[in-house]
Write an enzyme that holds these catalytic residues in place. Structure first.
Site, PDB file in Angstrom:
ATOM      1  N   ARG A 156      53.671 -22.670 -15.532  1.00 40.06           N
ATOM      2  CA  ARG A 156      55.076 -22.609 -15.109  1.00 40.06           C
ATOM      3  C   ARG A 156      55.128 -22.476 -13.592  1.00 40.06           C
ATOM      4  NH1 ARG A 156      55.011 -17.325 -13.646  1.00 40.06           N
ATOM      5  NH2 ARG A 156      53.757 -15.882 -14.905  1.00 40.06           N
ATOM      6  N   ILE A 192      35.995  -6.549 -11.623  1.00 35.90           N
ATOM      7  CA  ILE A 192      35.415  -6.942 -10.345  1.00 35.90           C
ATOM      8  C   ILE A 192      35.908  -5.958  -9.286  1.00 35.90           C
ATOM      9  CG2 ILE A 192      35.193  -8.766  -8.626  1.00 35.90           C
ATOM     10  CD1 ILE A 192      33.942  -9.451 -11.312  1.00 35.90           C
TER      11      ILE A 192
END
Length: 451
Positions: A292, A203
């Site tokens: 996490r 992108i």
């Protein structure tokens, strides 16, 4: 109730977890290597145990030694921090067998989100937008060439089982892909034990924006808004801020809803982050999920007033989240600059002894650091040694405070990226909040080459 937490990590994140443990009245148990025996986190902990030699396979990444200490210290929970065992499903399962609470999600989710192809397919099933890319892991260069021709160049070549920029490379044409596929696959195999690769369309002029989520074991999921993480060197973040100065409130709300939707589809529990690439028209695409706590979590804490480490512990303890989405308010603007022990031009690590330190102080300034004066930075671990976090009522105030803080930040004895950070915050594109993932290549590197 969780009463004794072993922190299976080191450095600033270990110190960060210890601070919350102390506030909650929980005993903190540090583990350390020979190289870290004088480290601040060891001294700050309630108890500390030597794991072994300085190399990670002899200490922090030696699963048997970690669990020997867990048993000896009578730990009832383990917080993995980030890196090391934090996204290791086998470590999570070992905790279960040992009857020790793992402060994080279950092993099935860790496994699913740890594989980029599986994660991508899960997001498609949850109706979250994804970047065009491979539906299966690729191990053969001819397969890669054939698929790249279908989706079009440039492409991002990534390790299917990894993160942190390992094995990642932008490829502009077939000849280049043929050259780099094998070397990146071998690097991924060495780091992650899996050489499978993943391709997705690059992108252009993208923003790297992520959504922090919290989920409990009772089905409740909330998001804590967004973070802009576009300033990166070698695919690793350098400066992060919350909220993003680029996206509109409408896009921000949609991305938050998409992240919550994804977490619910996974039956997720604990803290996690959904990372997106956002194009120039504010179209957003799932990039990956980190199961996490993130390095950049402090900027979210600063604008919400929520201690993310505390929430991780409470959720792992079986508690419900103490708030619903409508209760979470955003206030001000926060920016984090990562402090690396590295050459600010070539980005090479710079171990050595820190001879003197001057930390800027004042309202709106926070330090999450792993060093003190006379601290020895070793070559054995990641070169990040701390984080400078600032908060202002507006982004302009936060930028000005960051600039002033960096002017007064001094570390002598080793090279650091402080000069890079000081230059970065003066660049007009940063001042205006228009940074993309090409910021370092397009603005910082030309600046130092011409200076």
């Amino acid at each position: 109730m969780i009463k004794r937490i072993l922190i299976a990590n080191r450095g600033e994140i270990a110190s960060r977890i210890i601070r919350t443990c102390k506030r909650l009245g929980i005993t903190s148990i540090a583990v350390y290597s020979e190289a870290d025996k004088e480290a601040p986190f060891v001294k700050a902990s309630d108890e500390a145990y030597l794991l072994g030699a300085s190399q990670v396979n002899e200490s922090y990444m030696n699963i048997d030694k970690v669990f020997e200490v867990a048993k000896k210290s009578e730990a009832d929970a383990i917080h993995p921090g980030y890196g090391f065992f934090s996204e290791n499903a086998a470590f999570r399962e070992r905790c279960e067998k040992a009857g020790i609470c793992f402060i994080g999600p279950n092993s099935d989710v860790i496994t699913q989100m740890g594989d980029k192809v599986n994660a991508r397919n899960a997001m498609i099933a949850a109706n979250v937008p994804v970047v065009p890319g491979t539906a299966e892991a690729i191990t053969d260069v001819e397969q890669a060439v054939e698929f790249a021709a279908e989706i079009g160049y440039p492409i991002m070549l990534k390790a299917a089982a990894g993160g942190g920029g390992i094995g990642m490379q932008v490829v502009g044409e077939e000849e280049e892909l043929r050259k780099v596929f094998t070397s990146n696959s071998e690097r991924a195999l060495n780091f992650f034990g899996n050489g499978s690769m993943f391709l997705e369309r690059k992108i252009e002029n993208a923003h790297h924006i992520e959504i922090q989520i919290l989920a409990d074991e009772h089905g409740n999921v909330v998001h804590l808004f967004d973070r802009e993480c576009s300033i990166q060197r070698r695919n690793q973040k350098v400066i992060e801020e919350a909220p993003s100065p680029f996206i509109s409130e409408e896009t921000r709300n949609k991305m938050g809803e998409a992240a919550v939707q994804a977490a619910k589809a996974l039956s997720y529990s604990n803290a996690g982050t959904i990372e997106f690439l956002v194009d120039e028209e504010e179209n957003y695409y799932f990039l990956e999920m980190n199961t996490r706590v993130q390095v950049e979590h402090p900027v979210t804490e600063e604008i919400t007033g929520i201690d993310i480490i505390e929430m991780q512990i409470r959720v792992a303890n079986g508690e419900k989240l103490p708030f619903e989405q409508q209760d979470i308010k955003r206030s001000g603007h926060a920016i984090e600059a990562r402090i690396y022990a590295e050459d600010p031009v070539r980005f090479f690590p710079s171990p050595g002894k820190i001879t003197s330190v001057n930390l800027p102080e004042g309202e709106g300034i926070r330090h999450d650091i792993a060093f003190t004066e006379n601290y020895q930075v070793t070559p054995f671990y990641d070169p990040m040694i701390g984080k400078l976090i600032v908060k202002g009522e507006t982004r302009e105030q936060a930028v000005n405070l960051l600039e002033q803080a960096l002017e007064n930040y001094q570390i002598d004895g080793i090279k650091t990226n402080l000069p890079m950070l000081a230059k970065t915050v003066t660049i007009p594109q940063f001042q205006k909040g228009t940074t993309t993932t090409r910021f370092v290549e397009d603005y910082y590197i030309p600046l130092i080459q011409n200076s």
